[in-house]
Write a protein that holds these residues in place. Structure first.
Motif, PDB file in Angstrom:
ATOM      1  N   LEU A 164       0.814  -1.214   0.000  1.00 62.49           N
ATOM      2  CA  LEU A 164       0.000   0.000   0.000  1.00 62.49           C
ATOM      3  C   LEU A 164       0.849   1.267   0.000  1.00 62.49           C
ATOM      4  O   LEU A 164       0.488   2.254  -0.639  1.00 62.49           O
ATOM      5  N   VAL A 165       1.968   1.250   0.698  1.00 65.52           N
ATOM      6  CA  VAL A 165       2.852   2.423   0.704  1.00 65.52           C
ATOM      7  C   VAL A 165       3.442   2.649  -0.695  1.00 65.52           C
ATOM      8  O   VAL A 165       3.533   3.783  -1.166  1.00 65.52           O
ATOM      9  N   TRP A 197       3.167   5.792  -5.704  1.00 68.22           N
ATOM     10  CA  TRP A 197       2.873   5.769  -7.138  1.00 68.22           C
ATOM     11  C   TRP A 197       1.709   6.719  -7.448  1.00 68.22           C
ATOM     12  O   TRP A 197       1.762   7.508  -8.393  1.00 68.22           O
ATOM     13  N   ALA A 198       0.660   6.658  -6.647  1.00 70.14           N
ATOM     14  CA  ALA A 198      -0.497   7.538  -6.837  1.00 70.14           C
ATOM     15  C   ALA A 198      -0.089   8.999  -6.678  1.00 70.14           C
ATOM     16  O   ALA A 198      -0.551   9.869  -7.429  1.00 70.14           O
ATOM     17  N   TYR A 199       0.775   9.266  -5.718  1.00 70.75           N
ATOM     18  CA  TYR A 199       1.251  10.633  -5.489  1.00 70.75           C
ATOM     19  C   TYR A 199       2.006  11.148  -6.711  1.00 70.75           C
ATOM     20  O   TYR A 199       1.756  12.250  -7.194  1.00 70.75           O
ATOM     21  N   LEU A 200       2.917  10.325  -7.245  1.00 66.53           N
ATOM     22  CA  LEU A 200       3.694  10.739  -8.413  1.00 66.53           C
ATOM     23  C   LEU A 200       2.813  10.913  -9.649  1.00 66.53           C
ATOM     24  O   LEU A 200       2.986  11.874 -10.408  1.00 66.53           O
ATOM     25  N   VAL A 201       1.871  10.006  -9.842  1.00 65.85           N
ATOM     26  CA  VAL A 201       0.942  10.134 -10.972  1.00 65.85           C
ATOM     27  C   VAL A 201       0.075  11.382 -10.798  1.00 65.85           C
ATOM     28  O   VAL A 201      -0.182  12.118 -11.759  1.00 65.85           O
ATOM     29  N   GLY A 202      -0.353  11.649  -9.573  1.00 72.42           N
ATOM     30  CA  GLY A 202      -1.160  12.838  -9.300  1.00 72.42           C
ATOM     31  C   GLY A 202      -0.413  14.120  -9.603  1.00 72.42           C
ATOM     32  O   GLY A 202      -0.978  15.057 -10.179  1.00 72.42           O
ATOM     33  N   ILE A 203       0.865  14.178  -9.232  1.00 72.91           N
ATOM     34  CA  ILE A 203       1.673  15.360  -9.536  1.00 72.91           C
ATOM     35  C   ILE A 203       1.799  15.541 -11.050  1.00 72.91           C
ATOM     36  O   ILE A 203       1.609  16.639 -11.576  1.00 72.91           O
ATOM     37  N   ARG A 220      -9.768  26.042  -2.304  1.00 75.76           N
ATOM     38  CA  ARG A 220      -9.064  24.779  -2.110  1.00 75.76           C
ATOM     39  C   ARG A 220      -9.314  23.883  -3.311  1.00 75.76           C
ATOM     40  O   ARG A 220     -10.329  24.004  -3.985  1.00 75.76           O
ATOM     41  N   MET A 221      -8.382  22.973  -3.539  1.00 73.08           N
ATOM     42  CA  MET A 221      -8.553  22.043  -4.654  1.00 73.08           C
ATOM     43  C   MET A 221      -9.760  21.142  -4.409  1.00 73.08           C
ATOM     44  O   MET A 221     -10.068  20.809  -3.270  1.00 73.08           O
ATOM     45  N   SER A 222     -10.415  20.744  -5.500  1.00 73.42           N
ATOM     46  CA  SER A 222     -11.597  19.890  -5.368  1.00 73.42           C
ATOM     47  C   SER A 222     -11.233  18.484  -4.895  1.00 73.42           C
ATOM     48  O   SER A 222     -12.075  17.760  -4.378  1.00 73.42           O
ATOM     49  N   GLN A 223      -9.977  18.078  -5.086  1.00 76.02           N
ATOM     50  CA  GLN A 223      -9.479  16.819  -4.547  1.00 76.02           C
ATOM     51  C   GLN A 223      -7.972  16.947  -4.360  1.00 76.02           C
ATOM     52  O   GLN A 223      -7.345  17.827  -4.930  1.00 76.02           O
ATOM     53  N   ASN A 224      -7.411  16.088  -3.531  1.00 75.50           N
ATOM     54  CA  ASN A 224      -5.977  16.193  -3.301  1.00 75.50           C
ATOM     55  C   ASN A 224      -5.186  15.457  -4.376  1.00 75.50           C
ATOM     56  O   ASN A 224      -5.723  14.687  -5.162  1.00 75.50           O
ATOM     57  N   ILE A 225      -3.894  15.722  -4.411  1.00 76.04           N
ATOM     58  CA  ILE A 225      -3.001  15.163  -5.426  1.00 76.04           C
ATOM     59  C   ILE A 225      -3.024  13.634  -5.398  1.00 76.04           C
ATOM     60  O   ILE A 225      -3.051  12.981  -6.448  1.00 76.04           O
ATOM     61  N   ILE A 226      -3.029  13.058  -4.214  1.00 77.64           N
ATOM     62  CA  ILE A 226      -2.987  11.602  -4.090  1.00 77.64           C
ATOM     63  C   ILE A 226      -4.256  10.980  -4.675  1.00 77.64           C
ATOM     64  O   ILE A 226      -4.198  10.007  -5.424  1.00 77.64           O
ATOM     65  N   ARG A 227      -5.387  11.564  -4.354  1.00 77.41           N
ATOM     66  CA  ARG A 227      -6.658  11.050  -4.882  1.00 77.41           C
ATOM     67  C   ARG A 227      -6.716  11.206  -6.404  1.00 77.41           C
ATOM     68  O   ARG A 227      -7.225  10.335  -7.117  1.00 77.41           O
ATOM     69  N   TYR A 228      -6.184  12.301  -6.907  1.00 77.13           N
ATOM     70  CA  TYR A 228      -6.122  12.555  -8.345  1.00 77.13           C
ATOM     71  C   TYR A 228      -5.328  11.435  -9.039  1.00 77.13           C
ATOM     72  O   TYR A 228      -5.759  10.882 -10.040  1.00 77.13           O
ATOM     73  N   GLY A 229      -4.178  11.105  -8.477  1.00 77.40           N
ATOM     74  CA  GLY A 229      -3.356  10.027  -9.024  1.00 77.40           C
ATOM     75  C   GLY A 229      -3.991   8.666  -8.825  1.00 77.40           C
ATOM     76  O   GLY A 229      -3.970   7.813  -9.727  1.00 77.40           O
ATOM     77  N   ASP A 285      -7.176   7.887  -8.594  1.00 77.39           N
ATOM     78  CA  ASP A 285      -8.278   7.710  -9.541  1.00 77.39           C
ATOM     79  C   ASP A 285      -7.778   7.392 -10.943  1.00 77.39           C
ATOM     80  O   ASP A 285      -8.351   6.570 -11.641  1.00 77.39           O
ATOM     81  N   SER A 286      -6.670   8.031 -11.335  1.00 77.77           N
ATOM     82  CA  SER A 286      -6.080   7.766 -12.651  1.00 77.77           C
ATOM     83  C   SER A 286      -5.560   6.340 -12.738  1.00 77.77           C
ATOM     84  O   SER A 286      -5.780   5.648 -13.733  1.00 77.77           O
ATOM     85  N   LEU A 287      -4.842   5.903 -11.699  1.00 84.78           N
ATOM     86  CA  LEU A 287      -4.311   4.538 -11.685  1.00 84.78           C
ATOM     87  C   LEU A 287      -5.446   3.514 -11.686  1.00 84.78           C
ATOM     88  O   LEU A 287      -5.391   2.510 -12.402  1.00 84.78           O
ATOM     89  N   ARG A 288      -6.437   3.770 -10.886  1.00 83.10           N
ATOM     90  CA  ARG A 288      -7.570   2.849 -10.794  1.00 83.10           C
ATOM     91  C   ARG A 288      -8.287   2.723 -12.134  1.00 83.10           C
ATOM     92  O   ARG A 288      -8.647   1.629 -12.572  1.00 83.10           O
ATOM     93  N   LYS A 289      -8.467   3.865 -12.795  1.00 81.90           N
ATOM     94  CA  LYS A 289      -9.107   3.860 -14.109  1.00 81.90           C
ATOM     95  C   LYS A 289      -8.269   3.086 -15.131  1.00 81.90           C
ATOM     96  O   LYS A 289      -8.813   2.323 -15.927  1.00 81.90           O
ATOM     97  N   ALA A 290      -6.963   3.249 -15.076  1.00 83.70           N
ATOM     98  CA  ALA A 290      -6.071   2.548 -16.003  1.00 83.70           C
ATOM     99  C   ALA A 290      -6.080   1.036 -15.764  1.00 83.70           C
ATOM    100  O   ALA A 290      -6.054   0.255 -16.715  1.00 83.70           O
ATOM    101  N   VAL A 291      -6.141   0.622 -14.518  1.00 84.63           N
ATOM    102  CA  VAL A 291      -6.108  -0.794 -14.176  1.00 84.63           C
ATOM    103  C   VAL A 291      -7.462  -1.469 -14.460  1.00 84.63           C
ATOM    104  O   VAL A 291      -7.495  -2.588 -14.960  1.00 84.63           O
ATOM    105  N   LEU A 292      -8.524  -0.773 -14.146  1.00 87.27           N
ATOM    106  CA  LEU A 292      -9.860  -1.369 -14.323  1.00 87.27           C
ATOM    107  C   LEU A 292     -10.395  -1.073 -15.694  1.00 87.27           C
ATOM    108  O   LEU A 292     -11.280  -1.616 -16.203  1.00 87.27           O
TER     109      LEU A 292
END
Length: 106
Positions: free
Chosen positions: A61-62, A67-73, A88-97, A99-106
């Protein structure tokens, strides 16, 4: 746009020059645990109790968190996260990344 001012109140029995440095590190750890527990990674939903299994899962998980953090950036550099009316941002950088990773995998 009006520049926002963020205030942080740190309560400590003895304030010294290291107090804010120590709290900054602690805050990063708190954010990590918050993300691992309830902001997408849902570590607690596993209900694991065996120490070795928990350690292995935590390790994975770490890595996923980093990975999510780097993808989010990277994604934020290409397409900025929208800023809400409260500045404030509508979502944080980690969540942004994440969601992108999850979408790519699924």
């Amino acid at each position: 746009m009006i520049a926002s001012l963020a205030l942080l109140i740190v309560a400590t029995p003895r304030f010294n020059k290291k107090s804010l440095k120590i709290y900054k590190i602690r805050w990063q750890i708190e954010n990590l645990f918050s993300s691992l527990k309830s902001k997408g990674f849902n570590l607690e939903d596993t209900h694991l109790t065996e120490k070795k299994k928990v350690e292995k899962l935590f390790f994975v998980l770490v890595i996923a968190f980093c990975w999510a953090y780097l993808v989010g950036i990277e994604k934020n550099n290409k397409a900025k996260i929208p800023i809400k009316t409260h500045e404030r941002m509508s979502q944080n950088i980690i969540r942004y990344g994440y969601d992108s990773l999850r979408k790519a995998v699924l």
